[in-house]
Write a protein that holds these residues in place. Sequence first.
Motif, PDB file in Angstrom:
ATOM      1  N   ASN A 110      39.388  37.362  47.289  1.00 34.27           N
ATOM      2  CA  ASN A 110      39.319  37.459  45.921  1.00 34.27           C
ATOM      3  C   ASN A 110      38.520  36.175  45.300  1.00 34.27           C
ATOM      4  N   SER A 133      34.965  37.274  45.583  1.00 28.35           N
ATOM      5  CA  SER A 133      34.753  38.461  44.768  1.00 28.35           C
ATOM      6  C   SER A 133      34.551  37.760  43.420  1.00 28.35           C
ATOM      7  N   ARG A 134      35.298  36.807  42.861  1.00 23.65           N
ATOM      8  CA  ARG A 134      35.189  36.187  41.590  1.00 23.65           C
ATOM      9  C   ARG A 134      34.000  35.353  41.631  1.00 23.65           C
ATOM     10  N   GLU A 160      31.074  38.271  41.083  1.00 31.07           N
ATOM     11  CA  GLU A 160      31.280  39.336  39.871  1.00 31.07           C
ATOM     12  C   GLU A 160      31.430  38.124  38.583  1.00 31.07           C
ATOM     13  N   HIS A 161      31.459  37.059  38.671  1.00 31.54           N
ATOM     14  CA  HIS A 161      31.588  35.926  37.381  1.00 31.54           C
ATOM     15  C   HIS A 161      30.593  36.260  36.629  1.00 31.54           C
ATOM     16  N   THR A 171      33.200  27.473  36.679  1.00 30.12           N
ATOM     17  CA  THR A 171      33.246  28.604  36.077  1.00 30.12           C
ATOM     18  C   THR A 171      34.044  28.245  34.699  1.00 30.12           C
ATOM     19  N   GLY A 217      42.303  29.777  37.765  1.00 27.51           N
ATOM     20  CA  GLY A 217      42.275  30.992  36.820  1.00 27.51           C
ATOM     21  C   GLY A 217      41.842  30.546  35.432  1.00 27.51           C
TER      22      GLY A 217
END
Length: 198
Positions: free
Chosen positions: A47, A50-51, A54-55, A129, A159
């Motif tokens: 995950n 994928s972050r 896909e960010h 991010t 998060g």
Amino acid sequence: MALVCEDLSSYGVVLIPPGSQQYFDLLADIERHLQDRLQGSPPVFPNALSRISEHDTSGSAILVNRTKAAIATVAYFWSRRLPSGRVATSSSLPGTNPSVLLPFLQRERSKKWDAYWNTIFPGSKRLITVGGGVYGDNTDVRPPAADELGPSFALGAGGGNNNGEPIKLTLDGVFFVDGGFAGSNQLGSWDHLVRPQK
């Protein structure tokens, strides 16, 4: 609106914004090194990968350490334009890392592991991010030595609240492993890390 980056380039700590072609070359290198893990490296969970892929690139920048000293910790803040038109800020204050900044508190067998995995080496880079994630490690500079590998340890990947359009990323303070500090210290990260622990 292009993201504005306020870095510490005069000290050798640089932010590469997503408007630069260099950003995508550096991002691809970060992803490649996180996918190719040696046994004994901290795990990178699917995950987290994928972050990264896909960010929203408009809400991120890549920090590059162009100094001669490893970075122990970084404090930064994001400024965002809210739907109301107002500008809000959110910050990331570093936690005390006794293994790097206070090595006398650390067990001897963990020092080399922590010095490798919990710092940013000269020449190394990290994706930051707006949601609070920081991705990358020192494998982009050199592979870990045998005594820098260990049992499985989890790396934190953030998060966080991503409300509002990011308009600026500001590096506020950087601690180096040699004891140096650079930055405006608006967040008080210097005081946060050097005050006596109770």
